[in-house]
Design a protein around this motif. Sequence first.
Motif, PDB file in Angstrom:
ATOM      1  N   LEU A 127       0.436  -1.571   0.144  1.00 51.82           N
ATOM      2  CA  LEU A 127       0.156   0.102  -0.167  1.00 51.82           C
ATOM      3  C   LEU A 127       1.090   1.178   0.307  1.00 51.82           C
ATOM      4  CD1 LEU A 127      -3.029   1.419   0.091  1.00 51.82           C
ATOM      5  CD2 LEU A 127      -2.525   1.492   2.947  1.00 51.82           C
ATOM      6  N   LEU A 128       1.525   1.555   0.919  1.00 55.83           N
ATOM      7  CA  LEU A 128       2.977   2.487   0.978  1.00 55.83           C
ATOM      8  C   LEU A 128       3.629   3.273   0.160  1.00 55.83           C
ATOM      9  CD1 LEU A 128       3.654   4.566   2.990  1.00 55.83           C
ATOM     10  CD2 LEU A 128       5.417   3.048   3.251  1.00 55.83           C
ATOM     11  N   MET A 129       4.404   2.101  -0.781  1.00 54.58           N
ATOM     12  CA  MET A 129       5.252   2.238  -2.237  1.00 54.58           C
ATOM     13  C   MET A 129       4.245   2.199  -3.427  1.00 54.58           C
ATOM     14  SD  MET A 129       7.514   1.844  -0.346  1.00 54.58           S
ATOM     15  CE  MET A 129       9.129   2.343  -1.691  1.00 54.58           C
ATOM     16  N   HIS A 130       3.298   1.243  -3.152  1.00 55.40           N
ATOM     17  CA  HIS A 130       2.717   1.192  -4.743  1.00 55.40           C
ATOM     18  C   HIS A 130       1.514   2.275  -4.944  1.00 55.40           C
ATOM     19  CE1 HIS A 130       5.087  -2.366  -5.235  1.00 55.40           C
ATOM     20  NE2 HIS A 130       5.638  -1.734  -5.681  1.00 55.40           N
ATOM     21  N   ARG A 131       0.274   1.993  -3.322  1.00 54.30           N
ATOM     22  CA  ARG A 131       0.001   3.183  -3.401  1.00 54.30           C
ATOM     23  C   ARG A 131       0.073   4.923  -3.216  1.00 54.30           C
ATOM     24  NH1 ARG A 131      -5.407  -0.089  -1.815  1.00 54.30           N
ATOM     25  NH2 ARG A 131      -4.116  -1.367  -1.193  1.00 54.30           N
ATOM     26  N   LEU A 132       0.209   5.453  -2.503  1.00 49.40           N
ATOM     27  CA  LEU A 132       0.594   6.605  -1.278  1.00 49.40           C
ATOM     28  C   LEU A 132       1.350   6.504  -2.443  1.00 49.40           C
ATOM     29  CD1 LEU A 132      -0.371   5.204   1.898  1.00 49.40           C
ATOM     30  CD2 LEU A 132      -1.754   6.145   0.654  1.00 49.40           C
ATOM     31  N   LEU A 133       2.518   6.433  -1.721  1.00 47.96           N
ATOM     32  CA  LEU A 133       4.169   6.975  -2.258  1.00 47.96           C
ATOM     33  C   LEU A 133       3.859   7.493  -3.689  1.00 47.96           C
ATOM     34  CD1 LEU A 133       6.797   5.334   0.146  1.00 47.96           C
ATOM     35  CD2 LEU A 133       5.606   8.258  -0.100  1.00 47.96           C
ATOM     36  N   ALA A 134       3.644   6.096  -4.875  1.00 49.47           N
ATOM     37  CA  ALA A 134       3.397   6.531  -6.522  1.00 49.47           C
ATOM     38  C   ALA A 134       2.546   7.895  -6.326  1.00 49.47           C
ATOM     39  CB  ALA A 134       2.798   4.855  -6.751  1.00 49.47           C
ATOM     40  N   HIS A 135       1.986   7.592  -5.503  1.00 50.95           N
ATOM     41  CA  HIS A 135       0.612   8.895  -5.885  1.00 50.95           C
ATOM     42  C   HIS A 135       1.205  10.486  -6.061  1.00 50.95           C
ATOM     43  CE1 HIS A 135      -2.809  11.564  -6.000  1.00 50.95           C
ATOM     44  NE2 HIS A 135      -3.875  10.237  -6.812  1.00 50.95           N
ATOM     45  N   GLU A 136       0.576  11.123  -7.403  1.00 48.94           N
ATOM     46  CA  GLU A 136       1.428  12.660  -7.664  1.00 48.94           C
ATOM     47  C   GLU A 136       1.010  13.412  -6.304  1.00 48.94           C
ATOM     48  OE1 GLU A 136      -1.227  14.793 -10.836  1.00 48.94           O
ATOM     49  OE2 GLU A 136      -2.940  14.322  -9.923  1.00 48.94           O
ATOM     50  N   ALA A 137       0.278  13.283  -5.756  1.00 47.34           N
ATOM     51  CA  ALA A 137      -0.323  14.291  -4.692  1.00 47.34           C
ATOM     52  C   ALA A 137       1.046  14.147  -3.585  1.00 47.34           C
ATOM     53  CB  ALA A 137      -1.419  14.225  -4.067  1.00 47.34           C
ATOM     54  N   VAL A 138       1.682  12.827  -3.150  1.00 51.42           N
ATOM     55  CA  VAL A 138       2.788  12.355  -1.372  1.00 51.42           C
ATOM     56  C   VAL A 138       3.729  12.895  -2.449  1.00 51.42           C
ATOM     57  CG1 VAL A 138       3.195  10.837  -0.263  1.00 51.42           C
ATOM     58  CG2 VAL A 138       0.683  10.780  -1.292  1.00 51.42           C
ATOM     59  N   ALA A 139       4.356  13.682  -1.627  1.00 56.97           N
ATOM     60  CA  ALA A 139       5.424  14.358  -1.402  1.00 56.97           C
ATOM     61  C   ALA A 139       6.303  12.646  -0.622  1.00 56.97           C
ATOM     62  CB  ALA A 139       5.973  15.489  -1.174  1.00 56.97           C
ATOM     63  N   ASN A 140       6.162  12.481   0.828  1.00 53.32           N
ATOM     64  CA  ASN A 140       6.759  12.222   1.264  1.00 53.32           C
ATOM     65  C   ASN A 140       5.725  11.846   2.566  1.00 53.32           C
ATOM     66  OD1 ASN A 140       7.014  13.711   3.980  1.00 53.32           O
ATOM     67  ND2 ASN A 140       8.065  14.840   2.060  1.00 53.32           N
ATOM     68  N   ALA A 141       6.470   9.909   2.751  1.00 56.03           N
ATOM     69  CA  ALA A 141       5.364   9.427   4.632  1.00 56.03           C
ATOM     70  C   ALA A 141       6.168   9.132   5.423  1.00 56.03           C
ATOM     71  CB  ALA A 141       4.199   8.445   3.770  1.00 56.03           C
ATOM     72  N   SER A 142       5.796   9.164   6.358  1.00 54.55           N
ATOM     73  CA  SER A 142       5.733   8.950   7.797  1.00 54.55           C
ATOM     74  C   SER A 142       5.404   7.807   8.464  1.00 54.55           C
ATOM     75  CB  SER A 142       6.312   9.842   8.552  1.00 54.55           C
ATOM     76  OG  SER A 142       7.019   9.491   9.573  1.00 54.55           O
ATOM     77  N   SER A 143       5.821   6.951   8.796  1.00 54.91           N
ATOM     78  CA  SER A 143       4.370   5.986   9.210  1.00 54.91           C
ATOM     79  C   SER A 143       5.357   5.371  11.140  1.00 54.91           C
ATOM     80  CB  SER A 143       4.818   4.469   8.303  1.00 54.91           C
ATOM     81  OG  SER A 143       4.407   4.938   7.199  1.00 54.91           O
ATOM     82  N   GLN A 144       4.261   4.995  11.393  1.00 57.24           N
ATOM     83  CA  GLN A 144       4.436   4.138  13.296  1.00 57.24           C
ATOM     84  C   GLN A 144       3.467   2.821  13.270  1.00 57.24           C
ATOM     85  OE1 GLN A 144       3.550   7.722  12.856  1.00 57.24           O
ATOM     86  NE2 GLN A 144       6.027   8.315  12.605  1.00 57.24           N
ATOM     87  N   PHE A 145       4.190   1.437  13.806  1.00 58.21           N
ATOM     88  CA  PHE A 145       3.271   0.912  13.284  1.00 58.21           C
ATOM     89  C   PHE A 145       3.111   0.856  15.094  1.00 58.21           C
ATOM     90  CE2 PHE A 145       5.193  -0.625   9.970  1.00 58.21           C
ATOM     91  CZ  PHE A 145       4.437  -1.357   9.005  1.00 58.21           C
ATOM     92  N   THR A 146       1.369  -0.104  14.922  1.00 61.03           N
ATOM     93  CA  THR A 146       1.321   0.520  16.936  1.00 61.03           C
ATOM     94  C   THR A 146       2.083  -0.879  16.851  1.00 61.03           C
ATOM     95  OG1 THR A 146      -1.102  -0.551  16.439  1.00 61.03           O
ATOM     96  CG2 THR A 146      -1.068   1.736  16.183  1.00 61.03           C
ATOM     97  N   LEU A 147       2.183  -1.221  18.934  1.00 64.17           N
ATOM     98  CA  LEU A 147       2.174  -2.376  19.246  1.00 64.17           C
ATOM     99  C   LEU A 147       1.254  -3.006  19.859  1.00 64.17           C
ATOM    100  CD1 LEU A 147       5.737  -1.259  20.516  1.00 64.17           C
ATOM    101  CD2 LEU A 147       4.851  -2.352  18.952  1.00 64.17           C
ATOM    102  N   ARG A 148       0.667  -2.399  20.386  1.00 64.81           N
ATOM    103  CA  ARG A 148      -0.819  -2.445  21.177  1.00 64.81           C
ATOM    104  C   ARG A 148      -2.322  -1.302  21.502  1.00 64.81           C
ATOM    105  NH1 ARG A 148      -0.020  -2.481  27.103  1.00 64.81           N
ATOM    106  NH2 ARG A 148       1.874  -1.694  27.275  1.00 64.81           N
TER     107      ARG A 148
END
Length: 158
Positions: A127-148
């Motif tokens: 999702l991140l690599m092929h849909r979000l970051l690949a979209h023309e509108a997205v310059a960059n993204a930062s992600s945090q995975f939840t633990l609990r």
Amino acid sequence: MQKHSPLTLTELDRAILAALQEDASLSARALAERLGQSQSTVWRRLNGLEEAGAIRARVALLDPARVGIGVCVFVQINLTDHGPRIRQAFEALVARTPEIMDCYAVTGSFDYTLIVRCASVEAFEDLLMHRLLAHEAVANASSQFTLRHIKAQTALPL
């Protein structure tokens, strides 16, 4: 999401809404019994609340882990540009992406914060690599995975 003025809620409206937030499957008859009101009164108030948009939908709350969607990620997005075309293009991407559970336009270092649910880390990477970051509108993204998941509350504090 369009802005609307808050409704003026009666005590009965608040009681109906509180009961439905606990159990959305309650019928008008069951609500009336629970609240000590006539069924017709509760039915009229309930219809009024639905027509006014106070009740957006009645849904079942699923356990994400039990249905195989246990990975939760917070994603902050910066746009390439802040013009209306880019914002609309990004928000259209959000609307058609079922893994994005919530999207907030925010203040601070990022333009948007997303809550994303996926079946696996690999599914999130896709999702991140092929849909979000690949979209023309997205310059960059930062992600945090939840633990609990410490608290989940759907009921609004009426």
